[in-house]
Write a protein that holds these residues in place. Structure first.
Motif, PDB file in Angstrom:
ATOM      1  N   ASP A  14      -1.793  22.361  21.665  1.00 43.11           N
ATOM      2  CA  ASP A  14      -2.526  23.615  21.910  1.00 43.11           C
ATOM      3  C   ASP A  14      -2.192  24.640  20.830  1.00 43.11           C
ATOM      4  OD1 ASP A  14      -3.728  22.650  24.204  1.00 43.11           O
ATOM      5  OD2 ASP A  14      -2.125  23.362  25.512  1.00 43.11           O
ATOM      6  N   LYS A  15      -0.904  24.716  20.501  1.00 38.20           N
ATOM      7  CA  LYS A  15      -0.467  25.681  19.493  1.00 38.20           C
ATOM      8  C   LYS A  15      -1.050  25.356  18.116  1.00 38.20           C
ATOM      9  CE  LYS A  15       3.874  26.801  21.830  1.00 38.20           C
ATOM     10  NZ  LYS A  15       5.357  26.721  21.766  1.00 38.20           N
ATOM     11  N   GLN A  16      -1.100  24.070  17.780  1.00 34.22           N
ATOM     12  CA  GLN A  16      -1.666  23.657  16.491  1.00 34.22           C
ATOM     13  C   GLN A  16      -3.151  23.990  16.428  1.00 34.22           C
ATOM     14  OE1 GLN A  16      -1.154  19.507  15.624  1.00 34.22           O
ATOM     15  NE2 GLN A  16      -1.969  19.668  13.548  1.00 34.22           N
ATOM     16  N   ALA A  17      -3.853  23.767  17.534  1.00 30.12           N
ATOM     17  CA  ALA A  17      -5.284  24.087  17.587  1.00 30.12           C
ATOM     18  C   ALA A  17      -5.498  25.592  17.430  1.00 30.12           C
ATOM     19  CB  ALA A  17      -5.878  23.607  18.908  1.00 30.12           C
ATOM     20  N   GLU A  18      -4.647  26.375  18.063  1.00 31.41           N
ATOM     21  CA  GLU A  18      -4.759  27.829  17.946  1.00 31.41           C
ATOM     22  C   GLU A  18      -4.507  28.292  16.516  1.00 31.41           C
ATOM     23  OE1 GLU A  18      -2.314  29.879  20.702  1.00 31.41           O
ATOM     24  OE2 GLU A  18      -3.632  29.486  22.409  1.00 31.41           O
ATOM     25  N   GLN A  19      -3.541  27.642  15.854  1.00 36.34           N
ATOM     26  CA  GLN A  19      -3.227  28.000  14.457  1.00 36.34           C
ATOM     27  C   GLN A  19      -4.403  27.699  13.545  1.00 36.34           C
ATOM     28  OE1 GLN A  19       0.369  25.798  13.688  1.00 36.34           O
ATOM     29  NE2 GLN A  19       1.662  27.214  14.844  1.00 36.34           N
ATOM     30  N   THR A  20      -5.061  26.544  13.770  1.00 36.12           N
ATOM     31  CA  THR A  20      -6.231  26.188  12.961  1.00 36.12           C
ATOM     32  C   THR A  20      -7.364  27.180  13.171  1.00 36.12           C
ATOM     33  OG1 THR A  20      -5.667  23.825  13.105  1.00 36.12           O
ATOM     34  CG2 THR A  20      -7.934  24.382  12.489  1.00 36.12           C
ATOM     35  N   LYS A  21      -7.617  27.511  14.421  1.00 35.62           N
ATOM     36  CA  LYS A  21      -8.672  28.470  14.735  1.00 35.62           C
ATOM     37  C   LYS A  21      -8.363  29.833  14.129  1.00 35.62           C
ATOM     38  CE  LYS A  21     -11.190  30.563  18.573  1.00 35.62           C
ATOM     39  NZ  LYS A  21     -11.353  30.622  20.061  1.00 35.62           N
ATOM     40  N   GLN A  22      -7.107  30.254  14.225  1.00 35.84           N
ATOM     41  CA  GLN A  22      -6.716  31.548  13.684  1.00 35.84           C
ATOM     42  C   GLN A  22      -6.841  31.573  12.163  1.00 35.84           C
ATOM     43  OE1 GLN A  22      -6.179  34.189  15.379  1.00 35.84           O
ATOM     44  NE2 GLN A  22      -5.446  35.569  13.790  1.00 35.84           N
ATOM     45  N   VAL A  29     -15.487  20.938   7.727  1.00 36.15           N
ATOM     46  CA  VAL A  29     -16.625  21.649   8.299  1.00 36.15           C
ATOM     47  C   VAL A  29     -16.731  21.331   9.794  1.00 36.15           C
ATOM     48  CG1 VAL A  29     -19.141  21.888   8.270  1.00 36.15           C
ATOM     49  CG2 VAL A  29     -17.880  21.700   6.114  1.00 36.15           C
ATOM     50  N   GLY A  30     -16.379  20.098  10.135  1.00 35.69           N
ATOM     51  CA  GLY A  30     -16.397  19.709  11.551  1.00 35.69           C
ATOM     52  C   GLY A  30     -15.425  20.542  12.371  1.00 35.69           C
ATOM     53  N   ALA A  31     -14.253  20.815  11.788  1.00 32.53           N
ATOM     54  CA  ALA A  31     -13.259  21.647  12.485  1.00 32.53           C
ATOM     55  C   ALA A  31     -13.794  23.063  12.689  1.00 32.53           C
ATOM     56  CB  ALA A  31     -11.959  21.686  11.694  1.00 32.53           C
ATOM     57  N   PHE A  32     -14.485  23.559  11.660  1.00 32.94           N
ATOM     58  CA  PHE A  32     -15.075  24.895  11.782  1.00 32.94           C
ATOM     59  C   PHE A  32     -16.020  24.956  12.974  1.00 32.94           C
ATOM     60  CE2 PHE A  32     -18.410  27.965  11.223  1.00 32.94           C
ATOM     61  CZ  PHE A  32     -17.763  29.101  10.745  1.00 32.94           C
ATOM     62  N   TYR A  33     -16.943  23.995  13.056  1.00 35.99           N
ATOM     63  CA  TYR A  33     -17.938  24.026  14.132  1.00 35.99           C
ATOM     64  C   TYR A  33     -17.328  23.710  15.499  1.00 35.99           C
ATOM     65  CZ  TYR A  33     -21.848  24.662  10.929  1.00 35.99           C
ATOM     66  OH  TYR A  33     -22.721  25.189  10.015  1.00 35.99           O
ATOM     67  N   HIS A  34     -16.159  23.104  15.501  1.00 34.83           N
ATOM     68  CA  HIS A  34     -15.463  22.858  16.766  1.00 34.83           C
ATOM     69  C   HIS A  34     -15.026  24.179  17.394  1.00 34.83           C
ATOM     70  CE1 HIS A  34     -12.907  20.938  19.753  1.00 34.83           C
ATOM     71  NE2 HIS A  34     -11.911  21.730  19.374  1.00 34.83           N
ATOM     72  N   TYR A  35     -14.616  25.124  16.554  1.00 33.70           N
ATOM     73  CA  TYR A  35     -14.118  26.413  17.047  1.00 33.70           C
ATOM     74  C   TYR A  35     -15.164  27.531  16.990  1.00 33.70           C
ATOM     75  CZ  TYR A  35      -9.577  24.125  16.627  1.00 33.70           C
ATOM     76  OH  TYR A  35      -8.521  23.262  16.759  1.00 33.70           O
ATOM     77  N   PHE A  36     -16.055  27.452  16.010  1.00 34.16           N
ATOM     78  CA  PHE A  36     -17.044  28.518  15.821  1.00 34.16           C
ATOM     79  C   PHE A  36     -18.433  27.916  15.606  1.00 34.16           C
ATOM     80  CE2 PHE A  36     -12.971  30.106  14.198  1.00 34.16           C
ATOM     81  CZ  PHE A  36     -12.823  31.254  14.967  1.00 34.16           C
ATOM     82  N   PRO A  37     -19.359  28.159  16.510  1.00 35.57           N
ATOM     83  CA  PRO A  37     -20.721  27.615  16.361  1.00 35.57           C
ATOM     84  C   PRO A  37     -21.456  28.148  15.140  1.00 35.57           C
ATOM     85  CG  PRO A  37     -20.310  28.320  18.625  1.00 35.57           C
ATOM     86  CD  PRO A  37     -19.182  28.837  17.806  1.00 35.57           C
ATOM     87  N   SER A  38     -21.049  29.335  14.655  1.00 32.31           N
ATOM     88  CA  SER A  38     -21.738  29.943  13.512  1.00 32.31           C
ATOM     89  C   SER A  38     -20.834  30.986  12.870  1.00 32.31           C
ATOM     90  CB  SER A  38     -23.034  30.615  13.976  1.00 32.31           C
ATOM     91  OG  SER A  38     -22.726  31.698  14.840  1.00 32.31           O
ATOM     92  N   LYS A  39     -21.278  31.556  11.753  1.00 38.21           N
ATOM     93  CA  LYS A  39     -20.529  32.651  11.122  1.00 38.21           C
ATOM     94  C   LYS A  39     -20.471  33.856  12.051  1.00 38.21           C
ATOM     95  CE  LYS A  39     -22.699  33.244   7.249  1.00 38.21           C
ATOM     96  NZ  LYS A  39     -23.014  33.879   5.944  1.00 38.21           N
TER      97      LYS A  39
END
Length: 267
Positions: free
Chosen positions: A81-89, A120-130
């Protein structure tokens, strides 16, 4: 399981340990000692630390207790969970930095991913768009005001609670930066009028608490008061953006909200 305060029984939040179950009495004493509401201290053979409060005071305590406990539960996270939060942040911070440097329209998702060292896949996993990166700022702001509500409100009373809340709002805008605020504070941003956002809900609850405790008297409902004050606050920020940040936003915010609050107070 429930805990008794005054003549009300409060259901304990789920998944809390034994040490947290004793938190409510500590919070009761803390609120009592800070004189944030009227109450009387009673001692008896069964419970040496029992407190007796009015119904409004009990509700006041419970709201704060429940949010404190639930925030503690959220802290218990796995390493994944912490690693996922770090990537998103990391994606979020990279996007915000690029928006500020190059502009929103000139920044591509590919560039954000390259700078953030993610796919890019990681980006869309956390954020659907800019745009969702911008929306994340609002979510984080709401979280900040949840924390403010539990830790800071007890230090103030009456109208000062509202003024300090809005001072914190101004600090949040300043920390986001002038260029970022220019992008946010436009008529196109419909997030401002989204119903149920914690930032507005918290202020409404704070106003209602102060009204119930007799520390604040208004000519309008807490909901109407909150809406009016945020209309004024957004206007101050928009004015700040128009003038390229050429005045003290916190000072102007408190001054404007103070005048607006006096306009809806009952004397």
């Amino acid at each position: 399981m429930a805990s008794k305060v005054g003549h009300l029984y409060f259901p304990m939040p789920p998944n809390i340990d034994s040490s947290q179950k004793g938190c409510i009495k500590h919070l009761c004493h803390l609120c009592f000692n800070h004189r944030t509401f009227p109450g009387t201290l009673k001692k008896n053979s069964k419970d040496r630390s029992s407190l007796s409060f009015s119904k409004a005071a009990c509700i006041f305590i419970y709201k704060r207790f429940n949010m404190v406990i639930m925030s503690e539960i959220k802290k218990k996270k796995t390493s994944r969970d912490k690693q996922a939060e770090q990537t998103k942040q990391r994606i979020y911070e990279t996007g915000i930095a690029l928006f500020s440097d190059k502009g929103f329209d000139e920044t591509s998702i590919t560039e954000i991913c390259r700078k953030a060292d993610c796919s890019v896949g990681a980006f869309y996993h956390y954020f659907p768009s800019k745009d969702s990166i911008l929306e994340e700022t609002f979510r984080m702001a709401d979280d900040d005001f949840n924390i403010w509500n539990t830790s800071s409100a007890q230090n103030f009373i009456g109208r000062v609670v509202v003024l300090e809340y809005m001072r914190t709002y101004a600090e949040l805008v300043i920390s986001s930066g002038l260029e970022f605020s220019k992008r946010f504070y436009t008529w196109k941003n419909k997030i401002f009028i989204k119903k149920g956002r914690p930032m507005q809900t918290r202020l409404t609850e704070l106003i209602r608490d102060e009204v119930d405790l007799g520390n604040l008297k208004l000519t309008v409902s807490p909901e109407e008061g909150c809406e009016w004050l945020f209309v004024c606050a957004r206007g101050v920020v928009f004015h700040w953006c128009l003038y390229e940040g050429d005045f003290d936003l916190k000072e102007r915010m408190v001054e404007t909200v103070d005048r607006a609050l006096r306009g809806i107070e009952a004397f």
